[in-house]
Design an enzyme around this catalytic site. Structure first.
Site, PDB file in Angstrom:
ATOM      1  CG  HIS A  58      -1.813   1.157   1.322  1.00 25.75           C
ATOM      2  ND1 HIS A  58      -1.474   2.288   2.034  1.00 25.75           N
ATOM      3  CD2 HIS A  58      -3.015   1.419   0.756  1.00 25.75           C
ATOM      4  CE1 HIS A  58      -2.441   3.184   1.920  1.00 25.75           C
ATOM      5  NE2 HIS A  58      -3.394   2.678   1.146  1.00 25.75           N
ATOM      6  CB  CYS A 118      -4.493  -1.197 -14.424  1.00 24.89           C
ATOM      7  SG  CYS A 118      -5.343  -2.511 -13.544  1.00 24.89           S
TER       8      CYS A 118
HETATM    9  C1  PEP Z   1      -3.590  -4.848  -9.359  1.00 34.65           C
HETATM   10  O1  PEP Z   1      -3.914  -5.724  -8.578  1.00 34.65           O
HETATM   11  O2  PEP Z   1      -2.708  -4.962 -10.202  1.00 34.65           O
HETATM   12  C2  PEP Z   1      -4.267  -3.546  -9.310  1.00 34.65           C
HETATM   13  C3  PEP Z   1      -4.041  -2.629 -10.212  1.00 34.65           C
HETATM   14  O3  PEP Z   1      -5.060  -3.289  -8.259  1.00 34.65           O
HETATM   15  P1  PEP Z   1      -4.578  -2.932  -6.777  1.00 34.65           P
HETATM   16  O4  PEP Z   1      -3.118  -2.643  -6.815  1.00 34.65           O
HETATM   17  O5  PEP Z   1      -5.391  -1.773  -6.377  1.00 34.65           O
HETATM   18  O6  PEP Z   1      -4.931  -4.184  -6.052  1.00 34.65           O
END
Ligand code: PEP
Ligand code: MG
Length: 907
Positions: A487, A863
């Site tokens: 995070h 992403c």
């Molecule tokens: C991922 O899991 O790659 C993603 C983009 O979502 P998050 O990082 O918010 O879990």
């Protein structure tokens, strides 16, 4: 037959001139300079084959190779009019090895080979300087004893350095002779044979020594891997006639650059090191690593009249030019500078790269010893690539290919000034680039409070969504746990803040508000510095260099846009992030994490009310308060995006991440909601999960509490209506459903969203197109991609979670052992940074193919954090994805990497 020796001399060179694969980098440079008619001392290159023959003979050349070497030395004689080993007209040689690694530092070398009691007299007579000749001989004897005979310093402890003669460049010949005799006596005492007098025997034994360095004995397999093949064997050797930088007051050595290696100023620059001793270490490693090396200041434009005067430290510090009288008495320096300046231009034109040249001036005459591609600072790399393309020396594609995308990070973030010697207390994972100083604070609340007027570094074991409101006010974030996609790391990168995670030597006491590192204690309010590019945690404040983006940066990226196929979107949701994304040229938003929109302190309280509600009615009441807030956010988002595509992801994290943890916070929430503290605590405890990343999150929340996604869908559609009808925006809307693993889950959520759309658009008597698709971030979703594609309009691979679930590797805990895995080469790269192509990549490629089989032309992107990693981007290009999405600060890197991938693919 493979050639063993390639000779070079004035105006000519053997073999494939300029080909480093055959001649080595140094040899290729010398051969090129010789062919261009530049002043290079004559010499020859021993090829890789010749070196392997030597190694087969215990380091000694075979009889046949010795014959070749003798013949090559005779060629030097023909050029120089001197003879190797001749007492009357000798020349000496230098032997330099080139290691297998490009620019691996100073190659092993040995100077003054060929000196003996007779030739030293010859050199004395030829140079007219006996003190100089014996000083060289003394140096040769001492080096031979240490390096070839492997004698220890203590065996020479009785030998004192020669007394300096006032105002003279060298000790007296007599003093040097006494020292030579002392060395010879010390050698005799060890029982070793004396230094050979025959110059050829010297050459053979020195060659054998340099070719069999002690490190080659080391062959432990694991160690080999750990050492990362740091010592690759020599590829070529160069034997070259000596020229002397210590001969007299008109002798010196120095460096010249065809452009300034730090600033990129497009003029030749140089510096000289005086002949009476080395003033400074200006090795390539020194000038390349630092952005603002003190050495820079010593480089002068070569068109300045006093540019090639040695700058003593005192002259340097007071920035004084040499006295006029000295300038007038040294017109030869100006002549050499003019000659060098011309040569810099010639070599740069020839190699089409900025050249770093080392030279020697012997009695006023210039000799070139080396030319190589200069190592440039990030800024200079971009400036010179653009300038060379604009002047037509190279084309735009070449300019794009020349800039390592990782360099851009250095320009986009503050860095520690290179002359700083930081007091590094410990280090952790460098998870978000840039350096930041500030006072240590131990809670988001404190960061928020004090961060308004003082730079702060937020120090925590880990961060969670409820810390974001404090993180936005911090200059840097330091945690003791978490990996590259934890995070703290993800948020810091999105915000462009420096971040170091997993600094495991730190002990935080959040009650006492202290940080302990060994015996050192940092209290709240004490200043620390973190470097998110190296992972260093530093005591106190240090001098930082501000980010430095020139106009050439934008030009290069504009050119990159002409060649890239992949779109580059940004992971962004706040106004600040969207502005950064737009400034850096993002093609829209590939991931708007809606939960980030609830981080504001007031909003989190409403979110907590929703989570703590005892039934659906209570939840709907709280969601009703959030609805207008979300709608406003989306209207702003659409307005900022100016018709570019936007992928809005519905709520993803487990609910407990929004809940309070401390008794103080339980009390505050119970008072706000009018329920007792026990109930608040009980509910928060019940929601806590052992493994929240695999728990009640993503679309699973919508299946248990559909009203959450209903509210979000309503806010999105109402905002779309307002943006479209009131403001005339053309919203290219994609709604993304997180953590989908099956067709049924996707279908369940799609039914909810479509129903809300029908209702909202029906009430407005209109309809607006939108797309719905899953975040493919679980292996099952990738494996069932074809089925899920039946009801999906797009796929977006969430490579953070996909990496976590494919490798079974927690993104929050992996930081503890990934460094060890990297060290032992179990992982080539951190899989949370660079996509694991074999595993995760294979799944992505298969799912992409399956999705497009079902729906030809389906838009597919990634992403996760990998969207900003050049190697991962190359993979995305290879498998034909449509876009990558990354944190706003990485958008420039991704644009350049995407162009390079496309150019590589088309090559
Ligand atoms: C991922 O899991 O790659 C993603 C983009 O979502 P998050 O990082 O918010 O879990
Ligand atoms: Mg995810």
């Amino acid at each position: 037959m493979t050639k063993l020796i390639y000779a070079f001399g004035p105006g000519q060179a053997d073999g494939p001139v300029g080909d480093p694969a055959i001649l080595g980098h140094k040899g290729a440079g010398l051969a090129t300079m010789a062919c261009l008619g530049l002043p290079v001392p004559p010499g020859f290159i021993l090829s890789k084959k010749a070196l392997s023959i030597c190694l087969d003979h215990g380091g000694q050349p075979s009889p046949a190779l010795k014959k070749h070497i003798r013949a090559a030395l005779n060629r030097i004689s023909a050029i120089s009019g001197r003879i190797f080993g001749d007492p009357a007209k000798p020349f000496l040689v230098a032997l330099r090895l080139e290691s297998g690694q490009l620019l691996s530092g100073t190659p092993a070398s040995f100077l003054n080979i060929g000196l003996n009691p007779q030739t030293v007299e010859g050199i004395a007579a030829l140079s007219g300087n006996r003190d100089f000749a014996y000083d060289q001989y003394r140096r040769f004897v001492s080096t031979y004893a240490r390096r070839v005979l492997a004698m220890d310093a203590h065996q020479f402890s009785a030998i004192k350095p020669p007394p300096a003669q006032k105002g003279a460049l060298h000790p007296s010949a007599d003093a040097s002779r006494q020292i030579i005799a002392a060395y010879q006596a010390a050698i005799a005492q060890t029982g070793q044979s004396a230094i050979p007098e025959d110059p050829y025997d010297q050459l053979w034994s020195i060659l054998a020594t340099l070719l069999t360095p002690t490190h080659q004995a080391q062959n432990h397999k694991t160690q080999d891997m750990v050492q990362d093949r740091a010592h690759s064997p020599a590829t070529t050797a160069i034997i070259q006639m000596m020229v002397f930088d210590r001969l007299d007051a008109k002798s010196a050595r120095g460096y010249a650059f065809s452009r300034h290696p730090q600033s990129g100023r497009p003029h030749p620059h140089g510096m000289i090191i005086s002949s009476n001793g080395s003033l400074m270490d200006y090795s390539p490693a020194n000038y390349s690593r630092a952005n603002h090396s003190p050495a820079d200041d010593r480089l002068q434009p070569l068109d300045r009249p006093d540019c090639l005067f040695p700058q003593s430290d005192s002259a340097q510090s007071s920035r004084k030019s040499p006295p006029k009288s000295l300038r007038q008495s040294s017109p030869w320096r100006a002549a050499v500078a003019r000659q060098l300046s011309k040569i810099c231009g010639q070599l740069e034109q020839h190699d089409q790269r900025v050249q770093a040249i080392s030279f020697v001036i012997e009695n006023g005459q210039l000799w070139l010893l080396k030319t190589e591609n200069a190592r440039l600072s990030a800024r200079a790399t971009i400036i010179t690539a653009v300038d060379m393309a604009e002047s037509g020396l190279i084309d735009q594609r070449e300019a794009i290919m020349r800039v390592d995308p990782a360099l851009l990070d250095r320009l986009l973030h503050a860095s520690i000034a290179s002359d700083v010697r930081p007091d590094i207390m410990t280090s952790g994972l460098p998870t978000s680039p840039g350096a930041a100083s500030g006072i240590a604070v131990f809670s988001a609340l404190e960061a928020r409070r004090r961060g308004k007027d003082t730079p702060v570094i937020l120090v925590k074991e880990a961060t969670s969504p409820e810390d974001v409101y404090g993180m936005t006010k911090a200059n840097g974030i330091l945690t003791t746990s978490g990996g590259m996609s934890s995070h703290a790391a993800v948020i810091a990168r999105a915000l462009g803040r420096a971040c170091v995670c997993s600094a495991r030597d730190l002990r935080i006491d959040s009650q006492a508000k202290t940080l302990r590192i060994g015996a050192t204690i940092i209290n709240q309010g004490d200043t620390i510095t973190i470097d998110g590019s190296t992972g260093a945690v530093i005591r106190g404040a240090v001098r930082l260099i501000d980010p430095d983006i020139s106009g050439d940066f934008a030009t290069l990226l504009d050119w990159a846009d002409r060649y890239r196929r992949l779109k580059v979107r940004a992971n962004a949701e706040t106004r600040e992030e969207l502005e950064t994304a737009a400034r850096f040229g993002a093609d829209g938003v590939g991931l708007c994490r809606t939960e980030h929109m609830f981080f504001d302190h007031e909003r989190i309280l409403t979110m907590q009310e929703m989570i703590m509600a005892k039934d659906e009615e209570g939840r709907r009441a709280a969601l009703g308060k959030l609805l207008p807030i979300q709608r406003r956010d989306f209207i702003d988002l659409f307005a900022q995006l100016k018709n570019q595509p936007v992928t809005i992801r519905l709520l993803d994290p487990p609910l407990h991440e929004f809940l309070p943890r401390s008794e103080e916070e339980f009390t505050a929430l119970s008072e706000r909601m009018g329920i007792d503290r026990q109930t608040v605590r009980r509910r928060a405890t019940r929601l806590a999960e052992a493994n929240p990343m695999l728990g009640h999150r993503g679309c699973r929340l919508a299946i248990t509490y559909p009203e959450i996604y209903e509210m979000q869908a309503q806010a999105i559609f109402e905002a779309t209506l307002e943006a479209t009808h009131r403001h005339g925006d053309n919203v290219a809307l994609e709604i993304m459903v997180p953590l989908v693993s099956s067709l049924r889950e996707m279908d369940f959520v799609k039914v909810i969203i479509d129903a809300v759309a029908r209702r909202v658009f029906g009430q407005a008597n209109t309809t607006i197109p939108y797309k719905i698709g899953p975040t493919v971030e679980l292996p099952r979703a990738a494996l069932c991609a074809r089925e899920i594609a039946k009801i999906s309009d797009f796929f977006s691979f969430g490579t953070n979670d996909l990496t976590q679930t494919v490798l079974g590797l927690s993104r929050d805990d992996a930081g503890t052992f990934i460094p060890t895995y990297r060290e032992y080469a179990v992982f080539d790269a951190d899989p949370f940074v660079t996509l694991d192509e074999k595993g995760v990549g294979t799944l992505i490629a298969q799912a992409t193919q399956a999705g497009r089989q079902e729906q030809p032309g389906m838009i597919i992107g990634i992403c996760g954090e990998h969207g900003g990693d050049p190697d991962s981007i190359r993979f995305c290009e290879k498998i034909g994805l449509d876009y990558v999405s990354c944190s706003p600060y990485r958008v420039p890197i991704a644009r350049l990497a995407a162009a390079q991938s496309a150019l590589q693919d088309s090559a």
